[in-house]
Design a protein around this motif. Structure first.
Motif, PDB file in Angstrom:
ATOM      1  N   ARG A 204     -23.867 -20.846 -12.232  1.00  0.00           N
ATOM      2  CA  ARG A 204     -23.936 -19.677 -13.097  1.00  0.00           C
ATOM      3  C   ARG A 204     -24.277 -20.147 -14.505  1.00  0.00           C
TER       4      ARG A 204
ATOM      5  N   TYR B  93     -26.122 -12.876  -2.412  1.00  0.00           N
ATOM      6  CA  TYR B  93     -27.017 -13.859  -3.025  1.00  0.00           C
ATOM      7  C   TYR B  93     -28.264 -14.195  -2.215  1.00  0.00           C
TER       8      TYR B  93
ATOM      9  N   HIS C  67     -29.225 -14.948 -13.920  1.00  0.00           N
ATOM     10  CA  HIS C  67     -28.444 -14.746 -12.692  1.00  0.00           C
ATOM     11  C   HIS C  67     -29.337 -14.710 -11.459  1.00  0.00           C
ATOM     12  N   ASN C  68     -30.579 -14.255 -11.626  1.00  0.00           N
ATOM     13  CA  ASN C  68     -31.509 -14.232 -10.494  1.00  0.00           C
ATOM     14  C   ASN C  68     -31.793 -15.634  -9.975  1.00  0.00           C
TER      15      ASN C  68
ATOM     16  N   ARG D 181     -29.626 -17.996  -9.543  1.00  0.00           N
ATOM     17  CA  ARG D 181     -28.575 -18.331  -8.579  1.00  0.00           C
ATOM     18  C   ARG D 181     -28.918 -17.764  -7.201  1.00  0.00           C
ATOM     19  N   SER D 182     -29.412 -16.532  -7.166  1.00  0.00           N
ATOM     20  CA  SER D 182     -29.841 -15.927  -5.905  1.00  0.00           C
ATOM     21  C   SER D 182     -31.064 -16.643  -5.345  1.00  0.00           C
TER      22      SER D 182
ATOM     23  N   THR E 262     -33.747 -12.582 -14.759  1.00  0.00           N
ATOM     24  CA  THR E 262     -32.584 -12.980 -15.557  1.00  0.00           C
ATOM     25  C   THR E 262     -32.060 -14.329 -15.066  1.00  0.00           C
TER      26      THR E 262
ATOM     27  N   ARG F 223     -29.108 -15.926 -23.381  1.00  0.00           N
ATOM     28  CA  ARG F 223     -29.905 -14.896 -22.694  1.00  0.00           C
ATOM     29  C   ARG F 223     -30.945 -14.308 -23.636  1.00  0.00           C
TER      30      ARG F 223
END
Length: 386
Positions: free
Chosen positions: A211, A363, A328-329, A331-332, A326, A310
């Motif tokens: 993260r 995820y 966070h994307n 991580r997915s 982003t 960010r």
């Protein structure tokens, strides 16, 4: 006429008595939380000293019974003060305490702190939480509702409210966001389009599945770069906000699980280069990377605010094909890439999840095109002789 009893947690007039030795005694009738009125006394060398001692004792005694004094006419602010003391005594994560205190002071008390408990109806609280959701987001509204539920549970326990109105407040359901994961070639293009520490942080995310808060919490002591082909990282902390909204390093991750991971050589080489040749804004020499120093510090050498990172990310992707991507994307993206090229268990372990169900549900991007099963399904087209 029968004298009316004192309200709970209050005292009557203070009277004084002087002893033969010259000392003074101050006394007053005080009604305790059990409903019994008792005479409370304190002595002092002077009349004023005795009075001050008695008042200090009565203040302490009243503090103990404050919760019992909650009434429908008490304000939300008064209720919050009592609830907060009890909440702090519970074994809750430090980050949770900080978030609750922050939202209590930032969202709840400025808006409804002066309302009386009896004025907090289902409709009033529903309207307040709807406003929070519109202005601050659905997650803030959910946190505020949890705080209010705990507060009004306390109010009902002390008979200040006949029931907890928050239990009947319904928030708008949050639509589950579709998992966003970049395809392999898009990852390479995104990496090439970024520069500086934004690109370097991206490379750590790609090489670990961390993260963004975990990346920004990394200190050099968490890294073993002695062999770039077998470099390792200990992911043991994240950044979280204190009660003033400032970020600090929390000595455990979001799910309190410490995990260790090997670093791909391209990530290890980048970190070695950053450590040995790059000088951040706060430093004056390449000897800045001491064990306790953040890998990606702020301009003053402290923890870097994730919101600032960010912002830098958005500035670099603005006007590109990756404007809506982003951190966070990423991580997915890592989870989906590992699931497709290894297996779901590997992806789950890399991300530090407790089980594969979390990884699969939140995820890993689902395939939208079914595999080519025409050879099998063609069997349904066979003719059967009668």
């Amino acid at each position: 006429m029968v004298r009316a009893p004192l309200p709970l947690g209050t005292h009557g007039n203070i009277t004084y008595y002087q002893h033969e030795n010259g000392n003074w005694q101050a006394r007053a009738r005080y009604r305790d939380a059990d409903g019994i009125t008792r005479t409370v006394k304190r002595n002092g060398a002077t009349k004023n000293a005795a009075m001050l001692k008695l008042k200090a004792h009565l203040a302490e005694r009243q503090h103990v019974t404050t919760a019992a004094n909650l009434t429908p006419a008490s304000t939300v602010k008064e209720l919050a003060g009592i609830w907060w003391e009890e909440f702090q005594a519970k074994d809750r994560a430090t980050s949770t305490q900080h978030r609750y205190r922050y939202d209590l002071d930032r969202l709840i008390l400025p808006s409804i702190g002066n309302l009386k408990i009896r004025e907090c109806t289902v409709g009033t609280l529903s309207a307040f939480l709807k406003t929070v959701s519109n202005k601050n987001g659905a997650q803030s509204a959910r946190v505020a509702k949890n705080i209010l539920k705990g507060m009004f549970d306390l109010a009902t326990a002390y008979d200040a409210a006949p029931r907890n109105p928050v239990k009947d407040v319904t928030l708008a359901p949050v639509k589950k966001k579709e998992t966003v994961a970049l395809e392999y070639m898009d990852v390479l293009k995104l990496r090439q389009s970024l520069t500086g520490e934004v690109r370097e942080a991206l490379e750590i995310m790609l090489g670990t599945g961390c993260r963004v808060g975990e990346v920004l919490a990394l200190q050099w002591a968490d890294l073993d770069l002695s062999d770039s082909n077998r470099a390792r990282v200990s992911i043991n902390s994240t950044l979280t906000r204190d009660t003033h909204g400032r970020y600090y390093r929390q000595e455990h991750t979001k799910n309190k699980r410490t995990r260790s991971a090997f670093l791909p050589p391209f990530v290890a080489e980048m970190l070695i280069r950053r450590r040995d040749t790059e000088i951040p804004a706060h430093a004056t020499t390449t000897a800045w990377a001491t064990p306790e120093m953040f890998v990606f510090p702020s301009s003053t050498g402290t923890a870097q605010d994730p919101n600032n990172f960010r912002r830098k990310w958005r500035e670099q992707v603005k006007g590109t094909d990756f404007e809506k991507v982003t951190p966070h994307n990423i991580r997915s993206t890592v989870a989906t890439f590992l699931e497709r090229n290894t297996d779901l268990t590997t992806a789950s372990l890399q991300l530090g999840h407790s089980d594969t169900a979390v990884t699969a549900r939140h995820y890993v991007k689902r395939e939208t095109e079914a595999p080519d099963s025409t050879a099998v399904l063609e069997l349904f087209g066979r003719e059967v002789s009668s």
